[in-house]
Design a protein around this motif. Structure first.
Motif, PDB file in Angstrom:
ATOM      1  N   VAL A 110       0.851  -1.186   0.000  1.00  0.00           N
ATOM      2  CA  VAL A 110       0.000   0.000   0.000  1.00  0.00           C
ATOM      3  C   VAL A 110       0.893   1.246   0.000  1.00  0.00           C
ATOM      4  O   VAL A 110       1.786   1.387   0.839  1.00  0.00           O
ATOM      5  N   LEU A 111       0.630   2.138  -0.972  1.00  0.00           N
ATOM      6  CA  LEU A 111       1.325   3.423  -1.054  1.00  0.00           C
ATOM      7  C   LEU A 111       0.325   4.511  -0.718  1.00  0.00           C
ATOM      8  O   LEU A 111      -0.746   4.578  -1.312  1.00  0.00           O
ATOM      9  N   VAL A 112       0.668   5.390   0.239  1.00  0.00           N
ATOM     10  CA  VAL A 112      -0.256   6.433   0.683  1.00  0.00           C
ATOM     11  C   VAL A 112       0.492   7.756   0.763  1.00  0.00           C
ATOM     12  O   VAL A 112       1.635   7.812   1.224  1.00  0.00           O
ATOM     13  N   THR A 113      -0.179   8.832   0.319  1.00  0.00           N
ATOM     14  CA  THR A 113       0.323  10.183   0.529  1.00  0.00           C
ATOM     15  C   THR A 113      -0.845  11.050   1.006  1.00  0.00           C
ATOM     16  O   THR A 113      -1.953  10.931   0.505  1.00  0.00           O
ATOM     17  N   SER A 114      -0.593  11.884   1.991  1.00  0.00           N
ATOM     18  CA  SER A 114      -1.634  12.756   2.538  1.00  0.00           C
ATOM     19  C   SER A 114      -1.457  14.168   2.004  1.00  0.00           C
ATOM     20  O   SER A 114      -0.335  14.666   1.906  1.00  0.00           O
ATOM     21  N   PHE A 115      -2.564  14.814   1.694  1.00  0.00           N
ATOM     22  CA  PHE A 115      -2.590  16.171   1.147  1.00  0.00           C
ATOM     23  C   PHE A 115      -1.552  16.325   0.030  1.00  0.00           C
ATOM     24  O   PHE A 115      -0.604  17.103   0.134  1.00  0.00           O
ATOM     25  N   PRO A 116      -1.739  15.554  -1.059  1.00  0.00           N
ATOM     26  CA  PRO A 116      -0.700  15.502  -2.098  1.00  0.00           C
ATOM     27  C   PRO A 116      -0.628  16.758  -2.951  1.00  0.00           C
ATOM     28  O   PRO A 116      -1.630  17.388  -3.254  1.00  0.00           O
ATOM     29  N   LYS A 117       0.600  17.105  -3.298  1.00  0.00           N
ATOM     30  CA  LYS A 117       0.865  18.123  -4.295  1.00  0.00           C
ATOM     31  C   LYS A 117       1.144  17.377  -5.610  1.00  0.00           C
ATOM     32  O   LYS A 117       1.133  16.158  -5.650  1.00  0.00           O
ATOM     33  N   LYS A 118       1.394  18.118  -6.657  1.00  0.00           N
ATOM     34  CA  LYS A 118       1.628  17.512  -7.965  1.00  0.00           C
ATOM     35  C   LYS A 118       2.826  16.556  -7.928  1.00  0.00           C
ATOM     36  O   LYS A 118       2.784  15.457  -8.483  1.00  0.00           O
ATOM     37  N   LYS A 119       3.904  16.936  -7.271  1.00  0.00           N
ATOM     38  CA  LYS A 119       5.109  16.109  -7.168  1.00  0.00           C
ATOM     39  C   LYS A 119       4.820  14.823  -6.388  1.00  0.00           C
ATOM     40  O   LYS A 119       5.339  13.759  -6.725  1.00  0.00           O
ATOM     41  N   ASP A 120       3.987  14.912  -5.337  1.00  0.00           N
ATOM     42  CA  ASP A 120       3.642  13.729  -4.547  1.00  0.00           C
ATOM     43  C   ASP A 120       2.856  12.728  -5.392  1.00  0.00           C
ATOM     44  O   ASP A 120       3.079  11.516  -5.311  1.00  0.00           O
ATOM     45  N   LYS A 121       1.923  13.231  -6.210  1.00  0.00           N
ATOM     46  CA  LYS A 121       1.132  12.349  -7.079  1.00  0.00           C
ATOM     47  C   LYS A 121       2.042  11.637  -8.075  1.00  0.00           C
ATOM     48  O   LYS A 121       1.883  10.439  -8.333  1.00  0.00           O
ATOM     49  N   SER A 122       2.987  12.371  -8.640  1.00  0.00           N
ATOM     50  CA  SER A 122       3.885  11.741  -9.610  1.00  0.00           C
ATOM     51  C   SER A 122       4.806  10.722  -8.933  1.00  0.00           C
ATOM     52  O   SER A 122       5.109   9.680  -9.515  1.00  0.00           O
ATOM     53  N   MET A 123       5.221  10.991  -7.700  1.00  0.00           N
ATOM     54  CA  MET A 123       6.086  10.043  -6.992  1.00  0.00           C
ATOM     55  C   MET A 123       5.341   8.765  -6.611  1.00  0.00           C
ATOM     56  O   MET A 123       5.931   7.690  -6.591  1.00  0.00           O
TER      57      MET A 123
END
Length: 177
Positions: free
Chosen positions: A53-66
């Protein structure tokens, strides 16, 4: 502007593949083992029963791409330890017959365009290279190692100072599996 609270991606782990998540992520399967460090601060990687499972909170554009990049790398690692990667290349020459030999982590290319000194290419990581006739086969569990070895071989036979439309000698990629 609407900001998503979190993005979650799930990667299923196939049967016979073992995943260990510490500082590095190690994936072990029937063909071998790959270990890699994913250290992007806003992407959290965890393991459920039979999935990653990969999770990111309050993503910015760079977080979505990562998230997407990390998911692609993990999928490539899983494919590598289950099926492996194979690249087929062809040795092409018109007049001077070149010979290709593999010596551990170096590939020697002799008599390329009639040159007296052999050209060399590096074998990267755990890639395995075999030469049969005018076929070169590169196999391995790490896609990046196999691809870089293929690129090194192609670059070693790059022609400088002559028209490449006329002098088409070299070692070229034919297919990927």
């Amino acid at each position: 502007m609407v900001v998503a609270a979190a993005i979650k991606e799930v990667i299923e782990i196939p049967e016979g593949v073992e995943v260990i998540i510490d500082k590095d992520i190690s994936i072990k399967g029937p063909n071998g083992q790959i270990s890699r460090n994913f250290s992007y601060p806003n992407v959290k990687i965890s393991k459920d029963d039979n999935s990653i499972v990969l999770v990111t909170s309050f993503p910015k554009k760079k977080d979505k791409s990562m998230i997407g990049t990390t998911k692609a790398h993990l999928n490539n690692m899983i494919k590598g330890v289950t099926d492996g990667f194979t690249y087929h290349m062809k040795i092409v020459f018109a007049h001077f017959p070149m010979t290709v030999k593999v010596n551990k982590d170096k590939i020697n290319i002799d008599n390329f365009l009639g040159e007296r000194h052999p050209r060399m290419a590096n074998v990267v990581g755990g890639a395995k290279v075999s030469v049969k006739g005018d076929e070169v086969t590169i196999t391995g569990v790490n896609k990046e190692d196999v691809g870089q070895t293929m690129a090194n071989l192609e670059q070693a036979t790059k022609i400088k100072g002559r028209d490449p439309r006329v002098f088409q000698d070299g070692i070229y990629l034919v297919s990927k599996e």
